[in-house]
Design a protein around this motif. Structure first.
Motif, PDB file in Angstrom:
ATOM      1  N   SER A 136      11.110   5.456  -7.006  1.00  0.00           N
ATOM      2  CA  SER A 136      10.076   4.625  -6.261  1.00  0.00           C
ATOM      3  C   SER A 136      10.006   3.322  -7.038  1.00  0.00           C
ATOM      4  CB  SER A 136       8.746   5.325  -6.003  1.00  0.00           C
ATOM      5  OG  SER A 136       8.897   6.742  -5.458  1.00  0.00           O
ATOM      6  N   CYS A 137       9.265   2.313  -6.017  1.00  0.00           N
ATOM      7  CA  CYS A 137       9.071   1.116  -6.798  1.00  0.00           C
ATOM      8  C   CYS A 137       7.824   0.440  -6.284  1.00  0.00           C
ATOM      9  CB  CYS A 137      10.305   0.211  -6.984  1.00  0.00           C
ATOM     10  SG  CYS A 137      10.011  -1.710  -7.259  1.00  0.00           S
ATOM     11  N   VAL A 138       6.899   0.214  -7.031  1.00  0.00           N
ATOM     12  CA  VAL A 138       5.677  -0.315  -6.452  1.00  0.00           C
ATOM     13  C   VAL A 138       5.546  -1.866  -6.913  1.00  0.00           C
ATOM     14  CG1 VAL A 138       3.064  -0.379  -6.399  1.00  0.00           C
ATOM     15  CG2 VAL A 138       4.409   1.900  -6.445  1.00  0.00           C
ATOM     16  N   GLY A 139       5.147  -2.541  -5.794  1.00  0.00           N
ATOM     17  CA  GLY A 139       5.274  -4.256  -6.163  1.00  0.00           C
ATOM     18  C   GLY A 139       3.811  -4.363  -6.098  1.00  0.00           C
ATOM     19  N   SER A 140       3.474  -5.573  -6.781  1.00  0.00           N
ATOM     20  CA  SER A 140       2.146  -6.185  -6.879  1.00  0.00           C
ATOM     21  C   SER A 140       2.223  -7.655  -7.041  1.00  0.00           C
ATOM     22  CB  SER A 140       1.114  -5.355  -7.793  1.00  0.00           C
ATOM     23  OG  SER A 140       1.822  -5.483  -9.000  1.00  0.00           O
ATOM     24  N   GLY A 141       1.289  -8.296  -6.658  1.00  0.00           N
ATOM     25  CA  GLY A 141       1.246  -9.897  -7.384  1.00  0.00           C
ATOM     26  C   GLY A 141       2.160 -10.733  -6.320  1.00  0.00           C
ATOM     27  N   PHE A 142       2.682 -10.050  -5.350  1.00  0.00           N
ATOM     28  CA  PHE A 142       3.242 -10.862  -4.302  1.00  0.00           C
ATOM     29  C   PHE A 142       3.032 -10.200  -2.890  1.00  0.00           C
ATOM     30  CE2 PHE A 142       7.210  -8.431  -3.824  1.00  0.00           C
ATOM     31  CZ  PHE A 142       7.207  -7.829  -4.797  1.00  0.00           C
TER      32      PHE A 142
ATOM     33  N   ASN B 254      15.765  -5.035   4.511  1.00  0.00           N
ATOM     34  CA  ASN B 254      15.091  -6.343   5.020  1.00  0.00           C
ATOM     35  C   ASN B 254      13.525  -6.117   5.107  1.00  0.00           C
ATOM     36  OD1 ASN B 254      14.935  -4.804   7.310  1.00  0.00           O
ATOM     37  ND2 ASN B 254      14.934  -6.593   8.663  1.00  0.00           N
ATOM     38  N   THR B 255      12.751  -7.080   5.460  1.00  0.00           N
ATOM     39  CA  THR B 255      11.266  -7.140   5.477  1.00  0.00           C
ATOM     40  C   THR B 255      10.733  -5.906   6.234  1.00  0.00           C
ATOM     41  OG1 THR B 255      11.192  -8.618   6.886  1.00  0.00           O
ATOM     42  CG2 THR B 255      10.959  -9.390   4.627  1.00  0.00           C
ATOM     43  N   GLY B 256      11.372  -5.665   7.433  1.00  0.00           N
ATOM     44  CA  GLY B 256      11.064  -4.582   8.402  1.00  0.00           C
ATOM     45  C   GLY B 256      11.303  -3.144   8.107  1.00  0.00           C
TER      46      GLY B 256
ATOM     47  N   ASP C  22       7.725   1.256   2.586  1.00  0.00           N
ATOM     48  CA  ASP C  22       6.604   1.419   3.114  1.00  0.00           C
ATOM     49  C   ASP C  22       5.660   0.347   2.826  1.00  0.00           C
ATOM     50  OD1 ASP C  22       4.196   2.212   3.984  1.00  0.00           O
ATOM     51  OD2 ASP C  22       3.905   4.276   3.523  1.00  0.00           O
ATOM     52  N   ASN C  23       5.410  -0.573   3.509  1.00  0.00           N
ATOM     53  CA  ASN C  23       5.193  -1.899   3.183  1.00  0.00           C
ATOM     54  C   ASN C  23       3.442  -1.691   3.007  1.00  0.00           C
ATOM     55  OD1 ASN C  23       7.230  -3.582   3.224  1.00  0.00           O
ATOM     56  ND2 ASN C  23       7.229  -3.809   5.376  1.00  0.00           N
ATOM     57  N   ALA C  24       3.014  -0.821   3.716  1.00  0.00           N
ATOM     58  CA  ALA C  24       1.514  -0.386   3.653  1.00  0.00           C
ATOM     59  C   ALA C  24       1.138  -0.069   2.406  1.00  0.00           C
ATOM     60  CB  ALA C  24       1.000   0.699   4.621  1.00  0.00           C
ATOM     61  N   LYS C  25       2.186   0.894   1.701  1.00  0.00           N
ATOM     62  CA  LYS C  25       2.020   0.927   0.212  1.00  0.00           C
ATOM     63  C   LYS C  25       2.600   0.113  -0.827  1.00  0.00           C
ATOM     64  CE  LYS C  25       1.397   5.899   1.391  1.00  0.00           C
ATOM     65  NZ  LYS C  25       2.056   7.461   1.423  1.00  0.00           N
ATOM     66  N   ASN C  26       3.297  -0.962  -0.485  1.00  0.00           N
ATOM     67  CA  ASN C  26       3.992  -1.830  -1.343  1.00  0.00           C
ATOM     68  C   ASN C  26       4.830  -1.111  -2.108  1.00  0.00           C
ATOM     69  OD1 ASN C  26       2.337  -4.097  -0.336  1.00  0.00           O
ATOM     70  ND2 ASN C  26       1.166  -4.153  -2.037  1.00  0.00           N
ATOM     71  N   THR C  27       5.656  -0.287  -1.370  1.00  0.00           N
ATOM     72  CA  THR C  27       6.614   0.599  -2.243  1.00  0.00           C
ATOM     73  C   THR C  27       8.015   0.701  -1.488  1.00  0.00           C
ATOM     74  OG1 THR C  27       4.884   1.850  -2.696  1.00  0.00           O
ATOM     75  CG2 THR C  27       6.953   2.962  -3.083  1.00  0.00           C
ATOM     76  N   LEU C  28       9.022   0.598  -2.595  1.00  0.00           N
ATOM     77  CA  LEU C  28      10.236   0.757  -1.932  1.00  0.00           C
ATOM     78  C   LEU C  28      10.772   2.029  -2.834  1.00  0.00           C
ATOM     79  CD1 LEU C  28      12.938  -0.925  -0.974  1.00  0.00           C
ATOM     80  CD2 LEU C  28      13.282  -1.594  -3.629  1.00  0.00           C
ATOM     81  N   TYR C  29      11.831   2.696  -2.138  1.00  0.00           N
ATOM     82  CA  TYR C  29      12.437   3.862  -2.300  1.00  0.00           C
ATOM     83  C   TYR C  29      13.963   3.766  -2.355  1.00  0.00           C
ATOM     84  CZ  TYR C  29       7.721   5.437  -0.976  1.00  0.00           C
ATOM     85  OH  TYR C  29       6.342   5.734  -0.517  1.00  0.00           O
TER      86      TYR C  29
END
Length: 123
Positions: free
Chosen positions: A20-26, A51-53, A72-79
């Motif tokens: 998992s990867c959580v993004g923040s600040g953008f 891509n973004t979607g 999961d864009n609602a959670k700012n998370t990439l898997y």
């Protein structure tokens, strides 16, 4: 801008892990995202991108059919779901934000990566 990976660990050959990867600040949902890995003593290797979607997905040939990228864009998370892992896939795995103009199937500049999570595949 921060990217924080988790989910790495040690697994036997043939095993599975989910990173998992959580993004923040953008604005996470506005960026293509990718996974990159770097094995000891080797250069970085692009693994996958999305891509973004979340509906356009790209994989390196070496992982196609075994790895699945999602977001999961609602959670700012990439898997990254990784199945049937091989010993040669032992590496630090990084998520990365793709800046504008960078080819989706290439490794983005280092400043766009997170800190990485270690994946070790060994019996």
């Amino acid at each position: 801008v921060q990217l924080v990976e988790s989910g790495g660990g040690m697994v036997q050959p043939g095993g599975s892990l989910r990173l998992s990867c959580v993004g923040s600040g953008f604005t996470f949902s506005s960026y293509y995202m990718s996974w990159v890995r770097q094995a000891p003593g080797k250069g970085p290797e692009w693994v996958s991108a999305i891509n973004t979607g979340g509906y356009q997905i790209y994989y390196a040939d070496s992982v196609k059919g075994r790895f699945t990228i999602s977001r999961d864009n609602a959670k700012n998370t990439l898997y990254l779901q990784m199945n049937r892992l091989k010993p040669e896939e032992t590496a630090l795995y990084y998520c990365a934000r793709l800046p504008t103009g960078v080819l989706v199937t290439t490794t983005p500049p280092r400043e766009y990566w997170g800190q990485g999570t270690q994946v070790t595949v060994s019996s």
